[in-house]
Design an enzyme around this catalytic site. Structure first.
Site, PDB file in Angstrom:
ATOM      1  N   ARG A  87       0.813  -1.210   0.000  1.00  0.00           N
ATOM      2  CA  ARG A  87       0.000   0.000   0.000  1.00  0.00           C
ATOM      3  C   ARG A  87       0.852   1.268   0.000  1.00  0.00           C
ATOM      4  O   ARG A  87       0.303   2.361  -0.007  1.00  0.00           O
ATOM      5  CB  ARG A  87      -0.871   0.023   1.251  1.00  0.00           C
ATOM      6  N   ARG A 126     -21.826  -2.962   3.397  1.00  0.00           N
ATOM      7  CA  ARG A 126     -21.139  -4.250   3.353  1.00  0.00           C
ATOM      8  C   ARG A 126     -21.226  -5.019   4.678  1.00  0.00           C
ATOM      9  O   ARG A 126     -21.105  -4.450   5.745  1.00  0.00           O
ATOM     10  CB  ARG A 126     -19.675  -3.983   3.010  1.00  0.00           C
ATOM     11  N   ARG A 160     -17.569  -4.519   9.479  1.00  0.00           N
ATOM     12  CA  ARG A 160     -16.265  -4.063   9.947  1.00  0.00           C
ATOM     13  C   ARG A 160     -16.387  -2.734  10.664  1.00  0.00           C
ATOM     14  O   ARG A 160     -17.128  -1.855  10.237  1.00  0.00           O
ATOM     15  CB  ARG A 160     -15.318  -3.925   8.749  1.00  0.00           C
ATOM     16  N   ARG A 171      -9.660   6.451   4.732  1.00  0.00           N
ATOM     17  CA  ARG A 171      -9.088   5.327   3.967  1.00  0.00           C
ATOM     18  C   ARG A 171      -8.906   5.707   2.496  1.00  0.00           C
ATOM     19  O   ARG A 171      -7.921   5.328   1.867  1.00  0.00           O
ATOM     20  CB  ARG A 171      -9.991   4.093   4.096  1.00  0.00           C
TER      21      ARG A 171
HETATM   22  P1  AMP Z   1      -8.227  -3.815   4.354  1.00  0.00           P
HETATM   23  O1  AMP Z   1      -8.939  -4.981   4.920  1.00  0.00           O
HETATM   24  O2  AMP Z   1      -7.213  -4.189   3.308  1.00  0.00           O
HETATM   25  O3  AMP Z   1      -9.168  -2.730   3.884  1.00  0.00           O
HETATM   26  O4  AMP Z   1      -7.370  -3.168   5.548  1.00  0.00           O
HETATM   27  C1  AMP Z   1      -7.996  -2.675   6.712  1.00  0.00           C
HETATM   28  C2  AMP Z   1      -7.044  -1.746   7.447  1.00  0.00           C
HETATM   29  O5  AMP Z   1      -5.870  -2.464   7.845  1.00  0.00           O
HETATM   30  C3  AMP Z   1      -6.512  -0.562   6.653  1.00  0.00           C
HETATM   31  O6  AMP Z   1      -7.402   0.540   6.643  1.00  0.00           O
HETATM   32  C4  AMP Z   1      -5.225  -0.258   7.396  1.00  0.00           C
HETATM   33  O7  AMP Z   1      -5.470   0.391   8.632  1.00  0.00           O
HETATM   34  C5  AMP Z   1      -4.706  -1.654   7.721  1.00  0.00           C
HETATM   35  N1  AMP Z   1      -3.879  -2.216   6.618  1.00  0.00           N
HETATM   36  C6  AMP Z   1      -4.158  -3.301   5.859  1.00  0.00           C
HETATM   37  N2  AMP Z   1      -3.190  -3.551   4.976  1.00  0.00           N
HETATM   38  C7  AMP Z   1      -2.259  -2.571   5.162  1.00  0.00           C
HETATM   39  C8  AMP Z   1      -1.017  -2.262   4.532  1.00  0.00           C
HETATM   40  N3  AMP Z   1      -0.537  -2.986   3.523  1.00  0.00           N
HETATM   41  N4  AMP Z   1      -0.332  -1.182   4.997  1.00  0.00           N
HETATM   42  C9  AMP Z   1      -0.783  -0.431   6.020  1.00  0.00           C
HETATM   43  N5  AMP Z   1      -1.960  -0.650   6.646  1.00  0.00           N
HETATM   44  C10 AMP Z   1      -2.698  -1.722   6.230  1.00  0.00           C
END
Ligand code: AMP
Length: 214
Positions: A87, A126, A160, A171
């Protein structure tokens, strides 16, 4: 074959990763899922990242790179799907180095394009099955009236904590500021393909298959 699914929150990365696991037997590596697991099991790291995640900010590169490093090489054949990782540019560099060290190729980076309005609609509606992770949407794919997940028979559904409008704005901002530079990064490496993520999930899956079979 190792691939990255790149796109903003709500683009459908998790849904497509699940389809690819079924159709190709690939291994999904979702840093979001790993972080949520760490929170549920109450590890020190899980406690440390909880507030950052709920606010919609990115956790540190060091933590997520460490999580991926632990999983990589643990037998991902026929390949890994990186979902929500990398990311940041630092994460992308670290992933490149890890793959190189393990002698693994990066075959494709698939950018899933969805406009912001659709993302907000998808995310605020969702929910997922607590047992199998099947994704539901209040409008387009509601939880069945009998309250039973047709995929696994589960009866508990979750939303979530960060799937609310406030956190989503943060986000999205994090995506545009920190993650979208990866589009140019992988384009320059000749790895990038884009698919229209606004189509229904089966059509998106077909578009991804085309990229992978090309
Ligand atoms: P996601 O399920 O991929 O939407 O991730 C949920 C949350 O986890 C994000 O909003 C971040 O706070 C954290 N997160 C997940 N993957 C990453 C990553 N590669 N780098 C930094 N934070 C992450």
């Amino acid at each position: 074959m190792n691939i990255i699914l790149l796109g903003p929150p709500g683009a459908g990365k998790g849904t497509q990763a699940r389809i690819l696991m079924e159709t190709r037997g690939m291994t999904q590596l979702s840093t979001g899922d790993m972080l949520r697991d760490a929170r549920t099991s109450g590890t020190e790291m899980g406690k440390k990242v909880a507030a950052v995640m709920d606010a919609g900010k990115l956790v540190t590169d060091e933590i997520v790179i460490g999580l991926i490093e632990e999983k990589l090489g643990a037998g991902g054949a026929p390949g890994y799907i990186f979902d929500g990782f990398p990311r940041t540019l630092a994460q992308a560099d670290a992933l490149g180095a890890l793959l190189e060290k393990l002698g693994l190729p990066l075959d494709a980076v698939i950018e899933m394009q969805v406009d912001d309005e659709a993302l907000i609609q998808r995310i605020t509606a969702r929910s997922t099955c607590g047992s199998c992770g099947e994704v539901y949407n209040d409008i387009t794919k509601p939880i069945p009236a009998d309250g039973i997940c047709p995929n696994c028979g589960g009866t508990e559904f979750k939303r979530r904590a960060d799937d609310n409008e406030d956190s989503l704005k943060t986000r999205l901002l994090a995506y545009y500021k920190q993650t979208s530079p990866l589009i140019g990064y992988y384009y320059a490496k000749g790895k990038l393909s884009a698919v229209d993520g606004l189509q229904d999930m089966h059509a998106v899956a077909v578009a991804i298959e085309k990229v992978l079979d090309a």
